[in-house]
Design a protein around this motif. Sequence first.
Motif, PDB file in Angstrom:
ATOM      1  N   ASP A 112      -0.349   7.889  -4.186  1.00 16.35           N
ATOM      2  CA  ASP A 112      -1.234   7.025  -3.504  1.00 16.35           C
ATOM      3  C   ASP A 112      -1.746   6.103  -4.428  1.00 16.35           C
ATOM      4  O   ASP A 112      -1.743   6.018  -5.708  1.00 16.35           O
ATOM      5  N   ASP A 113      -2.647   5.244  -3.704  1.00 19.29           N
ATOM      6  CA  ASP A 113      -3.107   4.034  -4.617  1.00 19.29           C
ATOM      7  C   ASP A 113      -4.420   4.470  -5.153  1.00 19.29           C
ATOM      8  O   ASP A 113      -4.942   3.628  -5.993  1.00 19.29           O
ATOM      9  N   GLU A 114      -4.980   5.670  -5.140  1.00 12.50           N
ATOM     10  CA  GLU A 114      -6.427   6.178  -5.949  1.00 12.50           C
ATOM     11  C   GLU A 114      -5.974   6.781  -7.236  1.00 12.50           C
ATOM     12  O   GLU A 114      -6.767   6.711  -8.168  1.00 12.50           O
ATOM     13  N   ARG A 115      -4.776   7.376  -7.487  1.00 12.81           N
ATOM     14  CA  ARG A 115      -4.530   7.661  -8.663  1.00 12.81           C
ATOM     15  C   ARG A 115      -4.129   6.617  -9.712  1.00 12.81           C
ATOM     16  O   ARG A 115      -3.392   5.989  -9.671  1.00 12.81           O
ATOM     17  N   ARG A 149       0.716  -1.324   0.058  1.00  7.94           N
ATOM     18  CA  ARG A 149      -0.026   0.110  -0.077  1.00  7.94           C
ATOM     19  C   ARG A 149       0.919   1.183   0.105  1.00  7.94           C
ATOM     20  O   ARG A 149       2.028   1.136   0.516  1.00  7.94           O
TER      21      ARG A 149
END
Length: 295
Positions: A180-183, A144
């Motif tokens: 981050d992991d949302e992009r 993560r």
Amino acid sequence: MQARKLSTVSCDAPIEQVVEIIKRDGALVISNFVSGETLKSLAEELEPYLSATPCGVDPYFAGTQTRRVARIIGRSDTAVEVALNPLFLGAARKILQVPAHVWVGEDRIEVEPDIQLSITQAIQIGPGQGRQPLHRDDTTSLWRHPQYGREARLQMMLALSDFTEENGATRVIPGSHEWDDERMPTQDETIAAEMPAGSALLWMGSVYHGGGANTSSAPRTGLTMAYDLAFLRLEENHFLSIPIERLRQLPAEMQRLLGWSCSSTLLGWVEVDGQMRDPQELLAMPSFAGAGKGF
């Protein structure tokens, strides 16, 4: 979007400079990473395996015009020198072996993680192969970002042939290790890691990248290796402690729980006839006699 450029340093660059650039950009190119003699030896040792290996059957990720050969350390003496290259191994140690403080009873001690050679593959992208989907290599461990505060992998791609925009040079998004992991990554943000044969691309597991499209008339060949944090493994080494004869007597579920399986993120695969296969397939093969005994 305007992509940041990839920095290039020479093979005699101090390791501190290499680490500084990788931490800043997520990746860099090292020119003349290996000598011409080493490059020639690698080609001679790996070419028979590449020639005998069929292209993949996965149209999405592995590629149908791409050959992949693993078990490199068992097949090439020269590859051992590459894995032990001081800039590659030294950078991996400095980037990955970040100490952590833990309590053991009343003692607060510092523990430094080990690293292990996680993957070795010769990858040959043939003419007509399209771009590989962009991905992070530490996805294999479902790492993560940025919660863990440490990197899980340092990967290297050694150019065995010239890497160009046209022949499928690895595409990288410099700076994406900070995302981050949302992009979501896009191909418009990538740049081609163009480099002459003998040079190497180093990048962290948190960097988005992917193989490029080969629109030329010749294959593009590279050798990739990665060092991972060694604590991402089984605590007890069942692979050495349980004989293959005993393993075959166990239920399939127990075999998988002992590590004879491939995870949903592709951890634990083994090469069979040039394809990345689940170890369960090996256990079903009468010719498989155990680790190091061939199949």
